[in-house]
Design a protein around this motif. Structure first.
Motif, mmCIF file in Angstrom:
data_model
loop_
_atom_site.group_PDB
_atom_site.id
_atom_site.type_symbol
_atom_site.label_atom_id
_atom_site.label_comp_id
_atom_site.label_asym_id
_atom_site.label_seq_id
_atom_site.Cartn_x
_atom_site.Cartn_y
_atom_site.Cartn_z
ATOM 1 N N THR A 177 0.912 -1.328 -0.067
ATOM 2 C CA THR A 177 0.015 -0.126 -0.168
ATOM 3 C C THR A 177 0.876 1.142 -0.026
ATOM 4 O OG1 THR A 177 -1.820 -1.136 1.160
ATOM 5 C CG2 THR A 177 -2.107 1.243 1.320
ATOM 6 N N PRO A 178 1.952 1.226 0.927
ATOM 7 C CA PRO A 178 2.768 2.628 0.755
ATOM 8 C C PRO A 178 3.429 2.817 -0.662
ATOM 9 C CG PRO A 178 3.076 1.460 3.018
ATOM 10 C CD PRO A 178 2.009 0.577 2.038
ATOM 11 N N LEU A 179 3.911 1.851 -1.179
ATOM 12 C CA LEU A 179 4.661 1.762 -2.392
ATOM 13 C C LEU A 179 3.633 2.149 -3.579
ATOM 14 C CD1 LEU A 179 7.006 -1.604 -2.336
ATOM 15 C CD2 LEU A 179 7.386 1.064 -1.694
ATOM 16 N N LEU A 180 2.524 1.760 -3.220
ATOM 17 C CA LEU A 180 1.522 2.124 -4.348
ATOM 18 C C LEU A 180 1.146 3.454 -4.390
ATOM 19 C CD1 LEU A 180 -0.355 0.893 -6.584
ATOM 20 C CD2 LEU A 180 -2.179 0.611 -5.087
ATOM 21 N N ALA A 181 1.163 4.247 -3.001
ATOM 22 C CA ALA A 181 1.044 5.505 -2.969
ATOM 23 C C ALA A 181 1.939 6.291 -3.387
ATOM 24 C CB ALA A 181 0.536 5.947 -1.516
ATOM 25 N N ILE A 182 3.107 6.156 -3.172
ATOM 26 C CA ILE A 182 4.157 6.606 -3.778
ATOM 27 C C ILE A 182 4.462 6.742 -5.255
ATOM 28 C CG2 ILE A 182 6.640 6.790 -3.719
ATOM 29 C CD1 ILE A 182 6.817 5.648 -0.804
ATOM 30 N N ALA A 183 4.314 5.530 -5.654
ATOM 31 C CA ALA A 183 4.010 5.396 -7.091
ATOM 32 C C ALA A 183 3.053 6.287 -7.755
ATOM 33 C CB ALA A 183 3.999 4.171 -7.561
ATOM 34 N N THR A 184 2.006 6.403 -7.369
ATOM 35 C CA THR A 184 0.781 7.190 -7.808
ATOM 36 C C THR A 184 1.246 8.639 -7.698
ATOM 37 O OG1 THR A 184 -0.680 5.449 -7.135
ATOM 38 C CG2 THR A 184 -1.542 7.805 -7.628
ATOM 39 N N CYS A 185 1.755 9.119 -6.547
ATOM 40 C CA CYS A 185 2.314 10.562 -6.444
ATOM 41 C C CYS A 185 3.242 10.935 -7.420
ATOM 42 C CB CYS A 185 2.667 10.847 -5.011
ATOM 43 S SG CYS A 185 1.553 10.744 -3.685
ATOM 44 N N ALA A 186 4.210 9.791 -7.672
ATOM 45 C CA ALA A 186 5.205 10.117 -8.738
ATOM 46 C C ALA A 186 4.676 10.297 -9.980
ATOM 47 C CB ALA A 186 6.321 9.049 -8.463
ATOM 48 N N ALA A 187 3.855 9.357 -10.587
ATOM 49 C CA ALA A 187 3.232 9.323 -11.602
ATOM 50 C C ALA A 187 2.396 10.813 -12.101
ATOM 51 C CB ALA A 187 2.193 8.147 -12.038
ATOM 52 N N LEU A 188 1.764 11.362 -10.714
ATOM 53 C CA LEU A 188 0.785 12.457 -11.137
ATOM 54 C C LEU A 188 1.864 13.755 -10.872
ATOM 55 C CD1 LEU A 188 -1.765 11.840 -8.431
ATOM 56 C CD2 LEU A 188 -2.124 12.072 -10.796
ATOM 57 N N LEU A 189 3.050 13.588 -10.510
ATOM 58 C CA LEU A 189 4.116 14.757 -10.694
ATOM 59 C C LEU A 189 4.864 14.787 -12.035
ATOM 60 C CD1 LEU A 189 5.853 14.567 -7.010
ATOM 61 C CD2 LEU A 189 4.193 16.506 -7.974
ATOM 62 N N ALA A 190 4.986 13.375 -12.473
ATOM 63 C CA ALA A 190 5.724 13.369 -13.801
ATOM 64 C C ALA A 190 4.661 14.081 -14.799
ATOM 65 C CB ALA A 190 6.025 11.985 -14.250
ATOM 66 N N GLY A 191 3.426 13.650 -14.784
ATOM 67 C CA GLY A 191 2.351 14.080 -15.618
ATOM 68 C C GLY A 191 2.245 15.629 -15.581
ATOM 69 N N ALA A 192 2.336 16.192 -14.450
ATOM 70 C CA ALA A 192 2.284 17.557 -14.214
ATOM 71 C C ALA A 192 3.290 18.360 -14.894
ATOM 72 C CB ALA A 192 2.011 18.154 -12.763
ATOM 73 N N ALA A 193 4.611 17.760 -14.751
ATOM 74 C CA ALA A 193 5.822 18.425 -15.230
ATOM 75 C C ALA A 193 5.728 18.379 -16.696
ATOM 76 C CB ALA A 193 6.970 17.882 -14.689
ATOM 77 N N GLY A 194 5.232 17.259 -17.436
ATOM 78 C CA GLY A 194 5.224 16.999 -18.740
ATOM 79 C C GLY A 194 4.042 18.076 -19.253
ATOM 80 N N PHE A 195 2.912 18.129 -18.613
ATOM 81 C CA PHE A 195 2.016 19.165 -19.009
ATOM 82 C C PHE A 195 2.498 20.635 -19.020
ATOM 83 C CE2 PHE A 195 -1.222 22.183 -18.208
ATOM 84 C CZ PHE A 195 -2.165 22.046 -19.350
ATOM 85 N N TRP A 196 3.346 20.784 -17.930
ATOM 86 C CA TRP A 196 3.867 22.366 -17.916
ATOM 87 C C TRP A 196 4.838 22.505 -19.154
ATOM 88 C CZ3 TRP A 196 9.106 23.604 -17.456
ATOM 89 C CH2 TRP A 196 9.173 25.085 -17.235
#
Length: 194
Positions: A44-63
């Motif tokens: 569960t903690p690894l899944l939460a970290i991976a989800t946050c990392a994916a969201l940050l990478a997506g936001a950086a790509g959008f910017w």
């Protein structure tokens, strides 16, 4: 032929293996239901970290994809190259080859000269340094030169001339005569406090 022996129900329970108590039967009455705690997983903690990392990478790509194209060049647009040409020099008859320099002053030197302009498009005094790459007619990188200007006032332009000479650093056996194209590869702008 022998007939099977009848089995006594009391004896049958003794010969049947026991599997433990039966699980409780769930009640349909909500007053008697017992809440069952959710199962916790170590993932569960690894899944939460991976989800946050994916969201940050997506936001950086959008910017990165949505930023204004006029800013994508940054300081590169502050440097212009013009009048690039090969200059065949003739040997100087009054040369002196008896000095401390390691190269021969009496040799004719072929150079590749170019003019450059550096503009300060910022709001404060800044220094600029730029890397100029040289390419042959096939588009292969063959050499590099550096230009710079210090304490350039806002809105001002500095023009000068520079060259690739026989003593410039070239890849392999390339020479100034192999240069076909010059390109500004990198520009660094350093804003100054005064």
């Amino acid at each position: 032929m022998t007939e099977p022996t009848p089995v006594n129900p009391a004896d049958a329970s003794a010969s049947t293996p026991e599997f433990g108590p039966l699980p409780p039967v769930p009640s349909t009455n909500p007053a008697f239901t017992v809440p069952v705690p959710p199962l916790r997983s170590r993932k569960t903690p690894l899944l939460a970290i991976a989800t946050c990392a994916a969201l940050l990478a997506g936001a950086a790509g959008f910017w990165w994809g949505s930023r204004d194209d006029s800013d994508s060049l940054g300081p590169l647009r502050s440097v212009d190259i013009s009048a690039a040409r090969l200059v065949e020099a003739e040997a100087d008859e009054d040369c002196d080859d008896y000095d401390e320099l390691s190269y021969n002053d009496c040799d004719a030197e072929t150079t590749y000269k170019f003019k450059y302009k550096i503009r300060n498009e910022g709001d404060e005094i800044a220094s600029y340094s730029a890397v100029i790459n040289a390419f042959d007619e096939d588009g292969n990188f063959i050499g590099q030169d550096y230009i710079s200007v210090s304490h350039l006032a806002p809105g001002k332009t500095k023009s000068d001339e520079d060259e690739f000479s026989t003593y410039s650093h070239f890849e392999g056996d390339n020479r100034p005569s192999d240069i076909a194209v010059l390109r500004v590869a990198h520009v660094e702008r350093t804003a100054l406090a005064n």
